[in-house]
Design a protein around this motif. Structure first.
Motif, PDB file in Angstrom:
ATOM      1  N   ARG A   1      30.534  61.252  66.891  1.00 32.47           N
ATOM      2  CA  ARG A   1      31.407  60.182  66.389  1.00 32.47           C
ATOM      3  C   ARG A   1      32.683  60.104  67.217  1.00 32.47           C
ATOM      4  O   ARG A   1      33.100  59.025  67.636  1.00 32.47           O
ATOM      5  CB  ARG A   1      31.729  60.403  64.916  1.00 32.47           C
ATOM      6  CG  ARG A   1      32.574  59.278  64.336  1.00 32.47           C
ATOM      7  CD  ARG A   1      33.037  59.518  62.907  1.00 32.47           C
ATOM      8  NE  ARG A   1      33.444  60.863  62.604  1.00 32.47           N
ATOM      9  CZ  ARG A   1      34.609  61.423  62.980  1.00 32.47           C
ATOM     10  NH1 ARG A   1      35.472  60.741  63.695  1.00 32.47           N
ATOM     11  NH2 ARG A   1      34.887  62.662  62.645  1.00 32.47           N
ATOM     12  N   GLN A   2      33.290  61.260  67.483  1.00 32.39           N
ATOM     13  CA  GLN A   2      34.528  61.281  68.256  1.00 32.39           C
ATOM     14  C   GLN A   2      34.306  60.744  69.676  1.00 32.39           C
ATOM     15  O   GLN A   2      35.085  59.927  70.169  1.00 32.39           O
ATOM     16  CB  GLN A   2      35.083  62.702  68.303  1.00 32.39           C
ATOM     17  CG  GLN A   2      36.446  62.775  68.941  1.00 32.39           C
ATOM     18  CD  GLN A   2      37.035  64.160  68.853  1.00 32.39           C
ATOM     19  OE1 GLN A   2      36.336  65.153  69.012  1.00 32.39           O
ATOM     20  NE2 GLN A   2      38.334  64.233  68.610  1.00 32.39           N
ATOM     21  N   SER A   3      33.224  61.170  70.328  1.00 33.32           N
ATOM     22  CA  SER A   3      32.928  60.672  71.680  1.00 33.32           C
ATOM     23  C   SER A   3      32.594  59.188  71.660  1.00 33.32           C
ATOM     24  O   SER A   3      33.006  58.445  72.561  1.00 33.32           O
ATOM     25  CB  SER A   3      31.774  61.462  72.302  1.00 33.32           C
ATOM     26  OG  SER A   3      32.173  62.789  72.557  1.00 33.32           O
ATOM     27  N   LEU A   4      31.860  58.736  70.646  1.00 32.46           N
ATOM     28  CA  LEU A   4      31.528  57.315  70.532  1.00 32.46           C
ATOM     29  C   LEU A   4      32.803  56.481  70.385  1.00 32.46           C
ATOM     30  O   LEU A   4      32.933  55.427  71.014  1.00 32.46           O
ATOM     31  CB  LEU A   4      30.590  57.075  69.351  1.00 32.46           C
ATOM     32  CG  LEU A   4      30.203  55.613  69.090  1.00 32.46           C
ATOM     33  CD1 LEU A   4      29.471  55.014  70.274  1.00 32.46           C
ATOM     34  CD2 LEU A   4      29.365  55.516  67.813  1.00 32.46           C
ATOM     35  N   GLU A   5      33.746  56.942  69.565  1.00 29.46           N
ATOM     36  CA  GLU A   5      35.008  56.216  69.406  1.00 29.46           C
ATOM     37  C   GLU A   5      35.743  56.119  70.736  1.00 29.46           C
ATOM     38  O   GLU A   5      36.184  55.036  71.135  1.00 29.46           O
ATOM     39  CB  GLU A   5      35.885  56.911  68.369  1.00 29.46           C
ATOM     40  CG  GLU A   5      35.404  56.748  66.949  1.00 29.46           C
ATOM     41  CD  GLU A   5      36.271  57.491  65.936  1.00 29.46           C
ATOM     42  OE1 GLU A   5      37.250  58.164  66.337  1.00 29.46           O
ATOM     43  OE2 GLU A   5      35.973  57.385  64.733  1.00 29.46           O
ATOM     44  N   LYS A   6      35.884  57.246  71.433  1.00 32.64           N
ATOM     45  CA  LYS A   6      36.606  57.259  72.712  1.00 32.64           C
ATOM     46  C   LYS A   6      35.921  56.379  73.749  1.00 32.64           C
ATOM     47  O   LYS A   6      36.582  55.607  74.459  1.00 32.64           O
ATOM     48  CB  LYS A   6      36.712  58.692  73.247  1.00 32.64           C
ATOM     49  CG  LYS A   6      37.673  59.556  72.484  1.00 32.64           C
ATOM     50  CD  LYS A   6      37.681  60.966  73.063  1.00 32.64           C
ATOM     51  CE  LYS A   6      38.604  61.874  72.280  1.00 32.64           C
ATOM     52  NZ  LYS A   6      38.561  63.253  72.800  1.00 32.64           N
ATOM     53  N   LEU A   7      34.596  56.491  73.851  1.00 30.39           N
ATOM     54  CA  LEU A   7      33.854  55.715  74.840  1.00 30.39           C
ATOM     55  C   LEU A   7      33.911  54.224  74.529  1.00 30.39           C
ATOM     56  O   LEU A   7      34.140  53.402  75.422  1.00 30.39           O
ATOM     57  CB  LEU A   7      32.401  56.207  74.909  1.00 30.39           C
ATOM     58  CG  LEU A   7      31.507  55.535  75.942  1.00 30.39           C
ATOM     59  CD1 LEU A   7      32.042  55.718  77.358  1.00 30.39           C
ATOM     60  CD2 LEU A   7      30.085  56.104  75.836  1.00 30.39           C
ATOM     61  N   THR A   8      33.722  53.875  73.265  1.00 31.89           N
ATOM     62  CA  THR A   8      33.781  52.469  72.868  1.00 31.89           C
ATOM     63  C   THR A   8      35.156  51.874  73.173  1.00 31.89           C
ATOM     64  O   THR A   8      35.260  50.776  73.726  1.00 31.89           O
ATOM     65  CB  THR A   8      33.435  52.309  71.372  1.00 31.89           C
ATOM     66  OG1 THR A   8      32.115  52.827  71.151  1.00 31.89           O
ATOM     67  CG2 THR A   8      33.478  50.857  70.933  1.00 31.89           C
ATOM     68  N   LEU A   9      36.214  52.622  72.831  1.00 28.83           N
ATOM     69  CA  LEU A   9      37.575  52.153  73.124  1.00 28.83           C
ATOM     70  C   LEU A   9      37.787  51.968  74.630  1.00 28.83           C
ATOM     71  O   LEU A   9      38.360  50.962  75.062  1.00 28.83           O
ATOM     72  CB  LEU A   9      38.604  53.149  72.596  1.00 28.83           C
ATOM     73  CG  LEU A   9      39.060  52.956  71.167  1.00 28.83           C
ATOM     74  CD1 LEU A   9      39.928  54.133  70.717  1.00 28.83           C
ATOM     75  CD2 LEU A   9      39.810  51.653  70.996  1.00 28.83           C
ATOM     76  N   ALA A  10      37.330  52.936  75.419  1.00 28.71           N
ATOM     77  CA  ALA A  10      37.520  52.865  76.876  1.00 28.71           C
ATOM     78  C   ALA A  10      36.784  51.675  77.483  1.00 28.71           C
ATOM     79  O   ALA A  10      37.340  50.946  78.311  1.00 28.71           O
ATOM     80  CB  ALA A  10      37.067  54.165  77.524  1.00 28.71           C
ATOM     81  N   ILE A  11      35.547  51.459  77.056  1.00 27.27           N
ATOM     82  CA  ILE A  11      34.769  50.321  77.578  1.00 27.27           C
ATOM     83  C   ILE A  11      35.413  49.008  77.139  1.00 27.27           C
ATOM     84  O   ILE A  11      35.581  48.082  77.940  1.00 27.27           O
ATOM     85  CB  ILE A  11      33.300  50.395  77.116  1.00 27.27           C
ATOM     86  CG1 ILE A  11      32.594  51.599  77.750  1.00 27.27           C
ATOM     87  CG2 ILE A  11      32.553  49.102  77.451  1.00 27.27           C
ATOM     88  CD1 ILE A  11      31.228  51.885  77.146  1.00 27.27           C
TER      89      ILE A  11
END
Length: 185
Positions: free
Chosen positions: A129-139
């Motif tokens: 969940r934490q990685s998905l949030e960071k990756l989604t925000l970055a993209i």
């Protein structure tokens, strides 16, 4: 060439031993983010490198899918990013190329993120969940994608993907991208 999102550790293709694509690929610019699940059981003991190598091999071969249908070879891994159960992120297909799907929708313009697991009967790990949030925000930041353009696979095709537990996170991701909420700890 499209650069990777900044500020998030990503195991790059060269680091996990990716081979060159086997078919030509069409270029695109990300305008949406579509979330998938692998629909396979989470395996915290297996390395991300091994998972990506296996997925690439499967993707580039004529392979049977669940239910017996045969998938023709894809040029490469169908997804742009893979998040394993431990929250590690791997680069799949280069983001400048359109991904693939075994369902009938056109993924042109979609940045495809897949999470390891079958979220019809497993839970998204806190690390995922934490990685998905960071990756989604970055993209979303890099390509100016609004929260309204974040989808689950099943929003585009007849499928259970990304599984119910992961699908329930999508409203939070949309609000996060639109600045209506903050990342969960």
């Amino acid at each position: 060439m499209v650069s990777l999102p900044k500020g998030i550790p990503i195991l790059k293709r060269a680091e996990w031993g990716a081979v060159a694509s086997v078919l030509p690929m069409k270029t695109h610019v990300p305008q949406k983010i579509t979330i998938h699940h692998t629909a396979t059981k989470q395996n915290p003991e297996r390395s991300l490198k091994a998972k990506l190598q296996t997925l690439q091999k499967f993707s580039m071969e004529r392979s049977p899918l669940s239910g017996g249908r045969i998938k023709e070879p894809w040029a490469d891994i169908p997804y742009h990013f893979y998040i394993d159960v431990n929250g590690n992120v791997g680069e799949g297909r280069p983001l400048q190329y359109v991904g693939d799907s075994n369902t009938s929708y056109d993924p042109t313009g979609h940045a495809l993120i897949v999470l390891e697991g079958n979220f019809e009967n497993e839970k998204v790990s806190p690390e995922q969940r934490q990685s998905l949030e960071k990756l989604t925000l970055a993209i979303a930041k890099r390509w100016k994608i609004s929260g309204t353009q974040i989808w689950g696979h099943k929003d585009n095709a007849s499928t259970a993907c990304p599984g119910e537990d992961l699908y329930l996170l999508l409203p939070h991701l949309r609000d996060l991208v639109d600045g209506k909420t903050s990342q969960r700890k």
